[in-house]
Design an enzyme around this catalytic site. Structure first.
Site, PDB file in Angstrom:
ATOM      1  N   HIS A 198       0.840  -1.202   0.000  1.00  0.00           N
ATOM      2  CA  HIS A 198       0.000   0.000   0.000  1.00  0.00           C
ATOM      3  C   HIS A 198       0.873   1.249   0.000  1.00  0.00           C
ATOM      4  CE1 HIS A 198      -3.796  -2.075   1.855  1.00  0.00           C
ATOM      5  NE2 HIS A 198      -3.422  -2.605   0.715  1.00  0.00           N
ATOM      6  N   TYR A 246      -8.921   4.221   8.559  1.00  0.00           N
ATOM      7  CA  TYR A 246      -8.954   4.520   9.999  1.00  0.00           C
ATOM      8  C   TYR A 246     -10.064   5.543  10.211  1.00  0.00           C
ATOM      9  CZ  TYR A 246      -4.301   2.347  10.626  1.00  0.00           C
ATOM     10  OH  TYR A 246      -3.240   1.470  10.686  1.00  0.00           O
ATOM     11  N   PRO A 251      -2.587  -1.014  19.173  1.00  0.00           N
ATOM     12  CA  PRO A 251      -2.393  -1.379  17.759  1.00  0.00           C
ATOM     13  C   PRO A 251      -2.658  -0.258  16.761  1.00  0.00           C
ATOM     14  CG  PRO A 251      -4.420  -2.335  18.613  1.00  0.00           C
ATOM     15  CD  PRO A 251      -3.744  -1.693  19.777  1.00  0.00           C
ATOM     16  N   LYS A 285       2.517  -0.840  15.068  1.00  0.00           N
ATOM     17  CA  LYS A 285       3.958  -0.811  15.336  1.00  0.00           C
ATOM     18  C   LYS A 285       4.517  -2.061  16.034  1.00  0.00           C
ATOM     19  CE  LYS A 285       5.317   3.079  13.663  1.00  0.00           C
ATOM     20  NZ  LYS A 285       4.902   2.600  12.337  1.00  0.00           N
ATOM     21  N   TYR A 342       4.359   6.391  10.233  1.00  0.00           N
ATOM     22  CA  TYR A 342       3.625   5.167   9.889  1.00  0.00           C
ATOM     23  C   TYR A 342       4.517   4.181   9.128  1.00  0.00           C
ATOM     24  CZ  TYR A 342      -0.523   2.360   8.834  1.00  0.00           C
ATOM     25  OH  TYR A 342      -1.451   1.340   8.773  1.00  0.00           O
TER      26      TYR A 342
HETATM   27  C1  PHB Z   1      -4.445  -5.426  10.940  1.00  0.00           C
HETATM   28  O1  PHB Z   1      -4.669  -5.585   9.732  1.00  0.00           O
HETATM   29  O2  PHB Z   1      -4.539  -6.367  11.734  1.00  0.00           O
HETATM   30  C2  PHB Z   1      -4.077  -4.093  11.461  1.00  0.00           C
HETATM   31  C3  PHB Z   1      -3.814  -3.070  10.558  1.00  0.00           C
HETATM   32  C4  PHB Z   1      -3.495  -1.805  11.030  1.00  0.00           C
HETATM   33  C5  PHB Z   1      -3.431  -1.572  12.401  1.00  0.00           C
HETATM   34  C6  PHB Z   1      -3.683  -2.591  13.295  1.00  0.00           C
HETATM   35  C7  PHB Z   1      -4.019  -3.859  12.836  1.00  0.00           C
HETATM   36  O3  PHB Z   1      -3.146  -0.312  12.847  1.00  0.00           O
END
Ligand code: PHB
Ligand code: APR
Length: 403
Positions: A72, A201, A293, A297, A385
């Site tokens: 991505h 998000y 999460p 990270k 990120y």
């Molecule tokens: C996930 O795909 O499990 C995932 C992706 C982004 C995050 C946390 C978990 O910030």
């Protein structure tokens, strides 16, 4: 039994370390409490930042990630019904992330270990650490009912948050920083179509939601819930209604749904252990720190810790110098605190808080607007990120909390 580096734990930290050491001609033994099937089958997070992509390629385990992972160049932040794209690649000088689940990384690393002709000792019990302040630390454990001892030059504690390694550092020199969140994440795996071409998000007054993915037919989505909530309160219908509510946009977009085949609630915690070393013991990954999460990270920090550790060990075995090893904790913690900062910032930015007054909610929305539209804001999100670099240089004058 004798080895140069005794590694406790076959998670990402322990397995990446073993591979890095192997490339330097350094011998290691890995002791793991669980079975191979268990570590290869547990569903965990799925985003690898550029720093980790580079490490996996460097140690020769990047082929399947490169073939099967979903790379991505950006992600979406959503608030007030608007979806705004953050061009991670553009604002980080060309870096990317890949969606490649942690258990696939584990499978690749275990295969690489066997391909090297090396073993992993699974299903060990009662692991204890001894003589870590001498030049000959030891790990004692039980396997098949027999007491065993592994004599090492160094011990790498890669045994996660609950493992015994961190606790082997004396209380008098160990400072732990723990912050618990009242929110948890409800995570699902669903047989459905991808919600978007990149991760979403979403901030919403009824709670945060994250739309992620695994494959074109399997999706991973999350909802902010109370950390003490019980999964039995969440029927599949309620989950889809809530995901839809929190991610709907003004143009009437709807999330593609489908059967949910796994669901569970995880707690969120920020934790840092200072120091990350004592004598001949070095701890890495979740044994030393955990993050909520939201910043994606966890695994990535584990990978960079062991990169630092392996370089220090290589320097020691090649030249006899302890320079990097002596600064292991300092080098790692400088980066860890910044990743903790970013994870806690993302959590605060994106989660709803019923205790906010209208002023605090207004500030949160202004922050979201700023970070998703101003160049300085976009750059801040992007460079954190995709992963900050490891800072190797000496840091005289830089204040860590234990100094
Ligand atoms: C996930 O795909 O499990 C995932 C992706 C982004 C995050 C946390 C978990 O910030
Ligand atoms: N003896 C041997 N092994 C142990 C012991 C013990 N007493 N205690 C724990 N372990 C093993 C666990 O079974 C696990 O396989 O150590 C391993 C630690 O792995 P992780 O918890 O995955 O930690 P780490 O390698 O640091 O990776 C951090 O993985 O779990 C995610 O959220 C975490 O993304 C983060 C990343």
């Amino acid at each position: 039994m004798r080895t140069q580096v005794g590694i406790i734990g076959a998670g990402p930290a322990g397995l990446i370390l073993a591979q890095l050491l192997h490339q330097q001609g350094i011998d290691s033994v890995i002791l793991e409490r669980k079975s191979r099937d268990n570590i290869e089958g547990t569903v965990k997070a799925g985003i690898l930042e550029q720093t980790t992509i580079d490490i996996l390629r460097e140690i020769g385990v990047g082929d399947r990630m490169d073939r099967e992972g979903h790379f991505h160049n950006g992600n979406y932040f959503q608030f007030n019904g608007q979806r705004r794209r953050i061009d991670l690649k553009k604002y980080s000088g060309g870096k990317q992330v890949v969606v490649y689940p942690q258990h696939e990384v584990i499978i690749d690393l275990v295969n690489a270990r066997y391909k090297n002709g090396k073993d992993i000792i699974f299903d060990v019990e009662d692991v204890t650490l001894h003589d870590i302040d001498t030049n000959q630390p030891k790990i004692r454990y039980r396997k098949n009912g027999m007491d065993e001892e592994l004599i090492c030059d160094f011990i790498a504690g890669c045994d996660g948050y609950h493992g015994p390694s961190r606790k082997a550092i004396p209380d008098s020199i160990r400072k732990e920083h723990l912050h618990m969140y009242k929110d948890g994440w409800l995570g699902i795996l669903s047989d459905s179509a991808p919600a978007a071409d990149e991760l979403v998000y979403a901030n919403h007054s009824s709670g945060f939601a994250l739309l992620s993915t695994r494959t074109p037919i399997l999706q991973r989505h999350y909802l902010q819930v109370d950390a003490n909530d019980d999964i039995v309160n969440w029927s599949d219908d309620r989950i889809w209604t809530e995901l839809n509510q929190r991610t709907k946009t003004y143009d009437g977009w709807q999330i593609p749904d489908g059967p949910i085949n796994s669901k569970g609630i995880i707690q969120m915690r920020s934790f840092i252990c200072e120091t990350m070393q004592y004598g001949r013991l070095f701890i890495a990954g979740d044994a030393a720190h955990t993050v909520p999460p939201t910043g994606a990270k966890g695994l990535n920090l584990a990978a960079t810790d062991v990169k630092v550790m392996s370089r220090g060990l290589a320097e020691f075995y090649q030249t006899g110098s302890n320079d990097i090893l002596n600064r292991y904790s300092e080098i790692c913690l400088r980066r860890v605190w910044k990743a903790e900062r970013f994870s806690s910032f993302m959590t605060k930015l994106l989660h709803s808080n019923p205790n906010y007054d209208s002023f605090e909610r207004g500030i949160q929305l202004a922050d979201l607007d700023y970070y998703t539209s101003y160049e300085a804001g976009l750059r801040t999100i992007a460079e954190n990120y995709v992963g900050l670099p490891i800072e190797w240089e000496k840091t005289e004058g830089l204040q860590l909390t234990t100094k």
